[in-house]
Design a protein around this motif. Structure first.
Motif, PDB file in Angstrom:
ATOM      1  N   ALA A 118       0.840  -1.199   0.000  1.00  0.00           N
ATOM      2  CA  ALA A 118       0.000   0.000   0.000  1.00  0.00           C
ATOM      3  C   ALA A 118       0.877   1.251   0.000  1.00  0.00           C
ATOM      4  N   GLY A 119       0.557   2.169  -0.890  1.00  0.00           N
ATOM      5  CA  GLY A 119       1.296   3.420  -0.958  1.00  0.00           C
ATOM      6  C   GLY A 119       2.589   3.354  -1.731  1.00  0.00           C
ATOM      7  N   VAL A 120       2.861   2.229  -2.405  1.00  0.00           N
ATOM      8  CA  VAL A 120       4.117   2.062  -3.151  1.00  0.00           C
ATOM      9  C   VAL A 120       3.835   2.134  -4.650  1.00  0.00           C
ATOM     10  N   THR A 121       4.566   2.998  -5.335  1.00  0.00           N
ATOM     11  CA  THR A 121       4.510   3.093  -6.794  1.00  0.00           C
ATOM     12  C   THR A 121       5.724   2.383  -7.369  1.00  0.00           C
ATOM     13  N   VAL A 122       5.522   1.578  -8.405  1.00  0.00           N
ATOM     14  CA  VAL A 122       6.630   0.849  -9.020  1.00  0.00           C
ATOM     15  C   VAL A 122       6.660   1.120 -10.518  1.00  0.00           C
ATOM     16  N   ALA A 123       7.830   0.947 -11.100  1.00  0.00           N
ATOM     17  CA  ALA A 123       7.995   1.109 -12.547  1.00  0.00           C
ATOM     18  C   ALA A 123       9.258   0.393 -12.974  1.00  0.00           C
ATOM     19  N   ALA A 124       9.180  -0.315 -14.101  1.00  0.00           N
ATOM     20  CA  ALA A 124      10.348  -1.005 -14.646  1.00  0.00           C
ATOM     21  C   ALA A 124      11.153  -0.042 -15.512  1.00  0.00           C
ATOM     22  N   ILE A 125      12.469  -0.200 -15.484  1.00  0.00           N
ATOM     23  CA  ILE A 125      13.340   0.662 -16.274  1.00  0.00           C
ATOM     24  C   ILE A 125      14.571  -0.156 -16.672  1.00  0.00           C
TER      25      ILE A 125
ATOM     26  N   ALA B 249      14.126  13.387  -2.292  1.00  0.00           N
ATOM     27  CA  ALA B 249      13.986  14.819  -2.022  1.00  0.00           C
ATOM     28  C   ALA B 249      12.619  15.352  -2.442  1.00  0.00           C
ATOM     29  N   THR B 250      11.808  14.529  -3.087  1.00  0.00           N
ATOM     30  CA  THR B 250      10.481  14.957  -3.535  1.00  0.00           C
ATOM     31  C   THR B 250       9.510  14.991  -2.364  1.00  0.00           C
ATOM     32  N   PRO B 251       8.735  16.071  -2.203  1.00  0.00           N
ATOM     33  CA  PRO B 251       7.768  16.148  -1.094  1.00  0.00           C
ATOM     34  C   PRO B 251       6.787  14.973  -1.126  1.00  0.00           C
ATOM     35  N   GLY B 252       6.548  14.405   0.032  1.00  0.00           N
ATOM     36  CA  GLY B 252       5.604  13.290   0.161  1.00  0.00           C
ATOM     37  C   GLY B 252       6.232  11.926   0.054  1.00  0.00           C
ATOM     38  N   VAL B 253       7.506  11.849  -0.410  1.00  0.00           N
ATOM     39  CA  VAL B 253       8.191  10.559  -0.543  1.00  0.00           C
ATOM     40  C   VAL B 253       8.790  10.162   0.796  1.00  0.00           C
TER      41      VAL B 253
ATOM     42  N   GLN C  25      10.905   1.378  -6.750  1.00  0.00           N
ATOM     43  CA  GLN C  25       9.827   1.364  -5.755  1.00  0.00           C
ATOM     44  C   GLN C  25       9.892   2.667  -4.964  1.00  0.00           C
ATOM     45  N   VAL C  26       8.764   3.343  -4.862  1.00  0.00           N
ATOM     46  CA  VAL C  26       8.706   4.602  -4.131  1.00  0.00           C
ATOM     47  C   VAL C  26       7.513   4.553  -3.177  1.00  0.00           C
ATOM     48  N   ARG C  27       7.794   4.727  -1.885  1.00  0.00           N
ATOM     49  CA  ARG C  27       6.703   4.794  -0.898  1.00  0.00           C
ATOM     50  C   ARG C  27       6.377   6.259  -0.638  1.00  0.00           C
ATOM     51  N   THR C  28       5.111   6.605  -0.811  1.00  0.00           N
ATOM     52  CA  THR C  28       4.679   7.982  -0.629  1.00  0.00           C
ATOM     53  C   THR C  28       3.596   8.055   0.434  1.00  0.00           C
ATOM     54  N   ALA C  29       3.405   9.269   0.948  1.00  0.00           N
ATOM     55  CA  ALA C  29       2.357   9.482   1.943  1.00  0.00           C
ATOM     56  C   ALA C  29       0.993   9.593   1.278  1.00  0.00           C
ATOM     57  N   GLY C  30       0.971   9.922  -0.009  1.00  0.00           N
ATOM     58  CA  GLY C  30      -0.294  10.075  -0.716  1.00  0.00           C
ATOM     59  C   GLY C  30      -0.626   8.882  -1.572  1.00  0.00           C
ATOM     60  N   SER C  31      -1.364   9.131  -2.661  1.00  0.00           N
ATOM     61  CA  SER C  31      -1.811   8.069  -3.554  1.00  0.00           C
ATOM     62  C   SER C  31      -0.669   7.567  -4.418  1.00  0.00           C
ATOM     63  N   ALA C  32      -0.520   6.246  -4.468  1.00  0.00           N
ATOM     64  CA  ALA C  32       0.528   5.656  -5.308  1.00  0.00           C
ATOM     65  C   ALA C  32       0.231   5.898  -6.782  1.00  0.00           C
TER      66      ALA C  32
ATOM     67  N   ALA D 286      -1.376   8.443  -8.078  1.00  0.00           N
ATOM     68  CA  ALA D 286      -1.165   9.846  -8.418  1.00  0.00           C
ATOM     69  C   ALA D 286       0.314  10.187  -8.546  1.00  0.00           C
ATOM     70  N   PHE D 287       1.173   9.436  -7.841  1.00  0.00           N
ATOM     71  CA  PHE D 287       2.600   9.728  -7.883  1.00  0.00           C
ATOM     72  C   PHE D 287       3.239   9.265  -9.191  1.00  0.00           C
ATOM     73  N   GLY D 288       2.541   8.449  -9.965  1.00  0.00           N
ATOM     74  CA  GLY D 288       3.116   7.919 -11.199  1.00  0.00           C
ATOM     75  C   GLY D 288       3.581   9.005 -12.142  1.00  0.00           C
ATOM     76  N   ALA D 289       2.813  10.096 -12.283  1.00  0.00           N
ATOM     77  CA  ALA D 289       3.198  11.183 -13.183  1.00  0.00           C
ATOM     78  C   ALA D 289       4.481  11.848 -12.716  1.00  0.00           C
ATOM     79  N   THR D 290       4.644  12.002 -11.391  1.00  0.00           N
ATOM     80  CA  THR D 290       5.871  12.606 -10.856  1.00  0.00           C
ATOM     81  C   THR D 290       7.081  11.713 -11.142  1.00  0.00           C
ATOM     82  N   LEU D 291       6.926  10.409 -10.942  1.00  0.00           N
ATOM     83  CA  LEU D 291       8.017   9.474 -11.211  1.00  0.00           C
ATOM     84  C   LEU D 291       8.413   9.511 -12.682  1.00  0.00           C
TER      85      LEU D 291
END
Length: 805
Positions: free
Chosen positions: A466-473, A498-502, A633-640, A642-647
């Motif tokens: 929960a709260g983790v955004t993932v992406a393959a690269i 350094a991104t707010p919410g991460v 893998q990025v754990r954020t305080a908000g929606s995983a 929604a963070f996809g665009a930032t990643l």
């Protein structure tokens, strides 16, 4: 023929005279036949439909069989070459590997699925290109022109606007220029069910598009599917025997034997082996549930036909009295039921056509990253199935009422009196009991799957998605070496943190619950052969990001850099199995080319399946076991989500050529729960439809019973019976039918649900809570369906009832 046409004309006249009966019957049958046809369409699309290629029955998929389990459809490239060069059963043996590329057709870079195909892949399929040409063996040679690509029809339309001049055009894949040489026909969506490549490139293109997919010494990179076209006159069984012997011989000469015991040949185009068992189980459940609903609908219609034959008993008695043969009357009545079934089948096909249009959108909505293509359109097999089902249903549900109708007591029937109704009532009761029993089986299956889903949802996977955004690269196609690639990931992680919410960020070579794994051979003292153990390469903060508890020692930190002593972290299952529970900290492991020291122990976590027992696993720091292709893998305080665009923005700021497709990690967990969710949906939906049909049947029986007992009820009322007495009399009959159906259904359910054991998660097929819940639902439905006829019975006028005959 004349007699048949006469029967048909008479059947049409009789059905037109009873429009309400005809419509209700046809709709009931359309629900049953349509649902079963939809289920068979799915079964056909996944397990039966051949590839749209010439002589598809001669093309098979190969899978290795190991001592412990089926090794899967995946082969290493050296294995494929040995099988290709040494077999005598196949005219062609081709391989295909999946990949993901960044496609640049202008200013936009998008991630697409692709296939690395050997040069003989399209020759084996014997397809004709829609435009241009296919890949050839010359494209797949070291000195050949491997910078070519063949487009899928869908990609040609969606990204190139169906431009007929696309052949010869240059596009960029992973930043590398390739030339389009052809387009496949629209009917071909790939040779493996569940994936639809956007384009195909030669296997030799790995050198510049995906160097990490080139085999390295000491590594077994199993990523290829292998297809074979049988030589003329060679049977699949003989080919399987030859390939099994060859597999054992190849494995025996391998530096790292995998314990192969044979080879299995299956229909090409089917699901991959790791999913075949689950897919077969779910689709068999779907087809069985639909078949039960059809039986319930048929029993309902049989009850209606029986009631209608009671209304026509004088007509039938007159025909018999005038010399008509009983079998002639039976044939006439069965013709009517078959005509009804054919009309129901036509309605069912319309319903199935609508449902399959809806089903086409389901793969895209499933919680599985990537593109999945399934062909649901009804083919000749589906149409023949629907026709055969309609004819069989018409004969089966029409025969019993017809046989009952030609055995009236002629004198009472000619006088339009009621004797003989008792036998019909008992037969109608039997139909309702059968409906209730079948509904219970369906509802019980749904209840068990619901209980399994509840258990699975609460199973601790050992990590928190929960709260983790993932992406393959993958950096390998973009000119990054180990040093520059390590620096790229370091800078990316710094920017993410350094991104707010991460809260934390990390990278790992592989992710849990996505179906992939990597194993290394570990040599333990006292054992001749190395043990194959799951391993993963991760950055520091990986365990923090996924919240995997650390039990002993430490995890990776800045000190575990390249050139420092090699270290490893293992899970508790590894300690229990290989160290007998003793303290492993400071112990060393021989990985063949390197010796590593155990510095930490973490809690067990699931990897391939939520149902798997704790399995030994190890992790190495990515700084000491570099991999160019990783998962962020990025754990954020908000929606995983929604963070996809930032990643995506942060990656493109560093290199705009690298495609990124972020998604919430919870999708991987949701995909792992897919069998239970589909089981609940399938059994629940069909169970509710079956229960509704059974309730309608019970209502019809009780209403018919009240109408047949009008005189009896009037006499009881005249003799002083109260309204409550009458209600109890009717409800007693209904509850007796329900109880008998429940007993028979429970007995059938005990046997049927045992077949679902492999799909259930920690739930017994005899789960008492599921049985109790289903029986309660059935009792409530039976009570509600019986109340209206019971109340009608209390309003019988004794004087009218006494004059009824």
């Amino acid at each position: 023929m004349d007699a048949l046409l006469q029967d048909l004309r008479y059947a049409v006249r009789m059905l037109v005279r009873a429009p309400l009966f005809t419509v209700v019957t046809v709709v009931t049958l359309a629900i049953g036949i349509g649902g079963t046809t939809v289920a068979f369409s799915l079964f056909n699309a996944v397990l039966l439909r051949p590839l749209p290629i010439p002589e598809a029955d001669r093309v098979v998929a190969l899978a290795q069989v190991r001592q412990q389990h089926v090794g899967g459809d995946m082969f290493t490239y050296p294995e494929y070459r040995e099988y290709r060069d040494r077999n005598r059963s196949f005219s062609d043996l081709a391989a295909l590997g999946d990949g993901t590329f960044g496609l640049n057709t202008g200013d936009e870079v998008s991630s697409i699925s692709a296939g690395f195909a050997t040069g003989n892949y399209f020759r084996l399929l014997r397809l004709r290109p829609e435009m241009g040409r296919f890949l050839t063996p010359e494209d797949d040679t070291p000195g050949g022109d491997s910078r070519v690509a063949v487009l899928s029809h869908d990609l040609w339309v969606s990204r190139f606007g169906a431009d007929p001049g696309v052949v010869g055009r240059s596009v960029k894949l992973n930043g590398q220029a390739v030339r389009v040489v052809g387009v496949v026909p629209a009917s071909f969506q790939g040779s493996s069910l569940g994936s639809a490549p956007g384009l195909w490139v030669p296997m030799a293109a790995r050198t510049f598009l995906a160097p990490r997919m080139i085999d390295q010494p000491g590594m077994r990179l199993q990523w290829l599917q292998v297809l074979g076209r049988l030589r003329p006159g060679v049977e699949p069984a003989a080919a399987q025997e030859e390939m099994s012997a060859l597999a054992r011989a190849v494995d025996a000469r391998s530096e790292r034997p995998a314990g192969l015991v044979g080879m299995r040949l299956t229909r090409a185009g089917g699901p991959p082996s790791f999913f075949r068992g689950i897919a077969t189980g779910i689709l068999t459940l779907l087809l069985g549930a639909a078949g039960l609903v059809l039986l319930i609908a048929a029993a309902n219609v049989a009850g209606m036909l029986l009631a209608r034959s009671s209304a026509r008993r004088r007509e039938i008695a007159v025909r018999l009295a005038m010399g008509a043969q009983p079998r002639r009357v039976v044939r006439q009545l069965v013709t009517e039921s078959v005509l009804l079934a054919l009309l129901g089948g036509a309605g069912g096909l319309l319903l199935a056509g609508w449902a399959t249009n809806v089903l086409r959108g389901i793969p895209a909505a499933l919680p599985i990253p990537g593109h999945v293509a399934l062909d649901f359109h009804p083919d000749a097999r589906v149409l023949v199935f629907a026709l055969a089902l309609s004819l069989l249903s018409g004969v089966l549900f029409g025969l019993a009422p017809a046989l009952q109708a030609v055995r009236p007591e002629l004198v009472p029937a000619l006088k339009d009196s009621s004797p003989g109704a008792g036998r019909r009532s008992r037969l109608r009761d039997a139909f309702v009991v059968g409906q209730i029993a079948l509904s219970l089986v369906l509802l019980l299956s749904a209840g068990l799957f619901l209980r399994a889903l509840q258990r699975a949802v609460h199973v601790d996977p050992g990590f928190d998605a929960a709260g983790v955004t993932v992406a393959a690269i993958d950096l390998s196609p973009y000119g990054y070496d180990e040093q520059s690639g390590t620096e790229f990931y370091r800078q990316l992680l710094e920017r993410l943190r350094a991104t707010p919410g991460v809260q934390s960020a990390s990278v790992a070579q592989l992710l849990p619950l996505i179906g992939y794994e990597m194993s290394l051979g570990v040599r333990f003292p006292g054992k001749d052969e190395p043990e194959s153990v799951r391993f993963n390469a991760v950055s520091e903060d990986y365990f923090r990001t996924l919240r995997i508890p650390v039990l002993r020692g430490r995890v990776f930190g800045p000190q575990d850099r390249r050139g420092a002593p090699q270290v490893v972290v293992v899970n508790d299952a590894f300690v229990r199995r290989y160290f007998r529970g003793e303290n492993p900290l400071g112990r060393t492991l021989d990985l063949g080319d390197v010796t590593v020291q155990v510095v930490g122990v973490v809690a067990d976590s699931k990897w391939r399946d939520l149902r798997e027992p704790p399995t030994p696993m190890g992790w190495r720091p990515l700084t000491q076991a570099y991999a160019p292709g990783v998962n962020i893998q990025v754990r954020t305080a908000g929606s995983a989500a929604a963070f996809g665009a930032t990643l995506k923005r942060l990656v493109r700021e560093m290199n705009p050529s690298i495609p990124v497709r972020p998604y919430p990690m919870t999708e991987a967990v949701a995909a792992a729960l897919l069998p239970q969710k589909l089981g609940v949906a399938v059994a629940g939906a069909f169970g509710l439809v079956g229960l509704l049909l059974a309730a309608v049947g019970l209502y019809g029986v009780m209403a018919y019973s009240v109408s047949q007992r009008t005189r009896e009820l009037g006499i009881r009322t005249a003799l002083g019976a109260s309204a409550n007495d009458t209600v109890r009399l009717v409800l007693r009959h209904a509850l007796a039918l329900m109880a008998l159906g429940a007993v028979l259904g429970a007995a059938a359910g005990l046997g049927a649900t045992r077949l679902l054991t492999s799909l259930l998660f920690g739930v017994s097929p005899t789960d008492p809570l599921a049985f109790l819940a289903v029986l309660t639902i059935l009792a409530m439905v039976a009570l509600v369906a019986s109340l209206a006829p019971a109340r009608r019975a209390t309003r019988v006028d004794p004087m009218v009832a006494l004059r009824a005959e």
